[in-house]
Each structure stands twice: as structure tokens, then as C-alpha cells.
Design a protein around this motif. Sequence first.
Motif, short mmCIF file in Angstrom:
data_model
loop_
_atom_site.label_atom_id
_atom_site.label_comp_id
_atom_site.label_asym_id
_atom_site.label_seq_id
_atom_site.Cartn_x
_atom_site.Cartn_y
_atom_site.Cartn_z
N PRO A 53 0.89 -1.02 0.51
CA PRO A 53 0.28 0.25 0.18
C PRO A 53 1.07 1.39 -0.06
O PRO A 53 2.00 1.51 0.65
CB PRO A 53 -0.80 0.01 1.72
CG PRO A 53 -0.72 -1.80 1.59
CD PRO A 53 0.43 -2.03 0.96
N THR A 54 0.04 2.56 -0.61
CA THR A 54 0.50 3.93 -0.56
C THR A 54 1.49 3.79 0.78
O THR A 54 2.68 5.19 0.38
CB THR A 54 0.83 4.33 -1.82
OG1 THR A 54 -1.08 4.80 -0.94
CG2 THR A 54 -0.07 4.58 -2.91
N GLU A 55 1.56 4.63 1.51
CA GLU A 55 1.16 4.63 2.90
C GLU A 55 2.27 4.12 3.55
O GLU A 55 2.44 4.37 4.17
CB GLU A 55 0.46 4.91 3.66
CG GLU A 55 -0.55 3.50 4.10
CD GLU A 55 -1.45 2.71 3.62
OE1 GLU A 55 -2.69 2.62 3.99
OE2 GLU A 55 -0.98 3.24 2.34
N TYR A 56 3.34 2.58 2.82
CA TYR A 56 3.75 1.83 3.80
C TYR A 56 5.15 1.85 2.31
O TYR A 56 5.63 2.30 1.78
CB TYR A 56 3.61 0.39 4.04
CG TYR A 56 2.09 0.76 4.51
CD1 TYR A 56 2.40 0.35 5.98
CD2 TYR A 56 1.01 0.37 4.30
CE1 TYR A 56 1.25 0.99 6.95
CE2 TYR A 56 -0.14 0.37 5.35
CZ TYR A 56 0.20 0.71 6.62
OH TYR A 56 -1.11 0.16 7.56
N GLU A 57 6.23 1.37 2.89
CA GLU A 57 7.44 1.76 2.81
C GLU A 57 8.33 0.39 2.94
O GLU A 57 8.21 -0.29 4.45
CB GLU A 57 8.42 3.45 2.96
CG GLU A 57 9.87 2.61 2.43
CD GLU A 57 10.77 4.20 2.15
OE1 GLU A 57 11.48 4.25 1.91
OE2 GLU A 57 9.33 5.30 3.02
N LEU A 58 8.71 -0.62 2.35
CA LEU A 58 9.73 -1.47 2.71
C LEU A 58 11.32 -1.43 2.66
O LEU A 58 11.48 -0.56 1.44
CB LEU A 58 9.77 -2.66 1.40
CG LEU A 58 10.11 -4.07 1.61
CD1 LEU A 58 9.88 -4.33 3.39
CD2 LEU A 58 9.81 -4.97 -0.21
N TYR A 95 14.24 -7.59 6.11
CA TYR A 95 13.59 -6.30 6.09
C TYR A 95 12.00 -6.00 6.73
O TYR A 95 11.97 -6.71 7.68
CB TYR A 95 13.13 -6.85 4.46
CG TYR A 95 14.10 -7.17 3.15
CD1 TYR A 95 14.72 -5.85 3.37
CD2 TYR A 95 14.57 -8.32 3.54
CE1 TYR A 95 15.46 -6.52 1.83
CE2 TYR A 95 15.35 -8.45 2.79
CZ TYR A 95 15.64 -7.78 1.93
OH TYR A 95 16.50 -7.47 1.30
N CYS A 96 11.74 -4.61 7.05
CA CYS A 96 10.59 -4.26 7.55
C CYS A 96 9.92 -3.37 6.93
O CYS A 96 10.06 -3.00 6.12
CB CYS A 96 11.12 -3.50 8.45
SG CYS A 96 11.97 -2.07 8.74
N ILE A 97 8.24 -3.18 7.55
CA ILE A 97 8.39 -2.64 6.28
C ILE A 97 7.32 -1.12 7.95
O ILE A 97 6.96 -1.63 8.96
CB ILE A 97 6.46 -2.60 6.30
CG1 ILE A 97 6.72 -3.72 5.16
CG2 ILE A 97 5.17 -1.55 5.42
CD1 ILE A 97 5.73 -4.82 4.74
#
Length: 289
Positions: free
Chosen positions: A161-166, A200-202
Amino acid sequence: PFSCGKNSRCCGIIIHCMSEDKCPLRFEVEGEYRMLKKLNKVQYSKLIDIASTHDCGCVYPLSIAEGIQEGEIFAGSEGDYNKILFWVESGFAYLSGNIDEGFLNDIYDFMINRSKTDDKRFLLMSKDKYILDFFKTKDDISMEERYLFKYARKNNVLELPTEYELKEIDRALLAKIFGTIVPSLFWKDNNDFLKNGKGYCISCGDDIASWAFSAAVSTKEIDIGIETNPKYKKKGLGMIVANRMINYALEQGKNPVWACHYKNVASEKMAEKLGFLKTDECTIIKVTN
């Protein structure tokens, strides 16, 4: 829990230690002495073959034997590599070799006595009937099932989703990760994880919403640990970050590994959606709280 360099008495246990590198854990139990021989790290590479034969998965014992992660290895006696205990940083423990009743008595004494003085977990993994039958006779031991999965190579295309970053987990992000399944449970310290592990994290703003990381690493496999902040559950974020870890393992030419407690239905379902197949079960043997 056992000091080296001198003899000592703690909780009714007589401990005779020579040095940290050659430290037999010696217990006086009902007038009888029993011993586990703690091996020196230079001996670990001799145990790669026996570590690779464990019936509850090899990645954890191999992570120690191959020198990738911290842990301890014990033998029945000096130079005897036919009966081996692998005890990893997370507390998972594995028995390999020709296990007999005497060695199991040593393990049982070790489990009971160290539980009084050490906060580190001791969760013995086995599906060997001889071992399970031995521990079933102990009133202060409990057993639970653990599911084991193998990856079937499913190509997942998951959109974030656009509001999150990996993001790849670095030192700054690692300091923001709090939960039950976190790198600090499986690795000696942050430096060790950042050097030999991967994760990795979101993120969502300043929050770390979900994370997946290498809980155990061998030359052929990576066991995946995963958790989602309760605030961000049921958004599919765990699937996305776990899928990134799967791809990382494959990029390294290694097989991703998944396992979970039999009551962890959410983890079991996620594993299946990601392309894992449940192929086996083993038993977790631990001291009853």
C-alpha cells in the motif's frame, strides 16, 4: 550460569570448571556425578556432518557448527562426537548421534538445574520415539508440537500500500523493532545480526509495522522469523515482508525455512499462502513452568 576457573556450589549443585574452553558441566545428582562436555569453538567444524542429519531441521544446529551464529555444543565426554547437544542463542536445542539413556539423563539434569539459575530458554526439539518416551516419564517436563514446512517455490506478486515503505533493516531501524519474535532473540547482539543476518521491515511514518528476518542461517538454508505490530495486523503486511525474505534467501542460493507452534494458526496459514508445504512435525520438550 556456571562460573569457570574455580569450583563452586550453587542451588545444591557442585560445579567443577577448569576453563571456559574446556568446561565440563558436572552435576551431583543423588550422590552420582553426571557430565556434559562443553566443546571449544575450534571443534565445531568437526560436527557439521552430524548437525546436518537432524530430523527436526538442520539450519539451527548447522548455524553453530558452521560458525555463522553463536551457540554452544556439548558432547558426552572428551573426544566423543557420537552424542551431541546443540544449544543455539534463541534457546532451541537439538540432539544428534547415538543417544542413549545415560546421555538423556545428563540432558534432563542439565535442563532442570539450569532452569533455576539461567533465564536463557532450553527448548529441546525431537521426534525420536526413544527420546520422547524418556521425557514422557518426567513429571516436570511438558511437550508441545511444532510444524515444519518446506518451500515449494511459488511466485508471489504482492503490492505494498502507498502509505507504507519496505526497507532493509539497518542499525537505526533495528533499534525501533520491539516484539516477541525479534533479531535479538536469535542473535548474540546487533553487530552479529547486521554482519551475518538479514532482515526487512515495513514502516508507516515513524512506526515499524511488520518485520521479517533471518532467525537462523546456514550455508544452505535461512529460517525466517516474522512478526507484525498488533496495530497493523490484518493488512497483509506480514505476507509482503516475509515474501521479501523468501526472495532474499533464493537470491543467495539458499532454501527458505518456516516452522511454527501447532497453535499458531495464523503463521501456518501464512506459510501456505507464501508457498510452503507442511511436511513434518516435531515435539518441543521443555521444563514445565
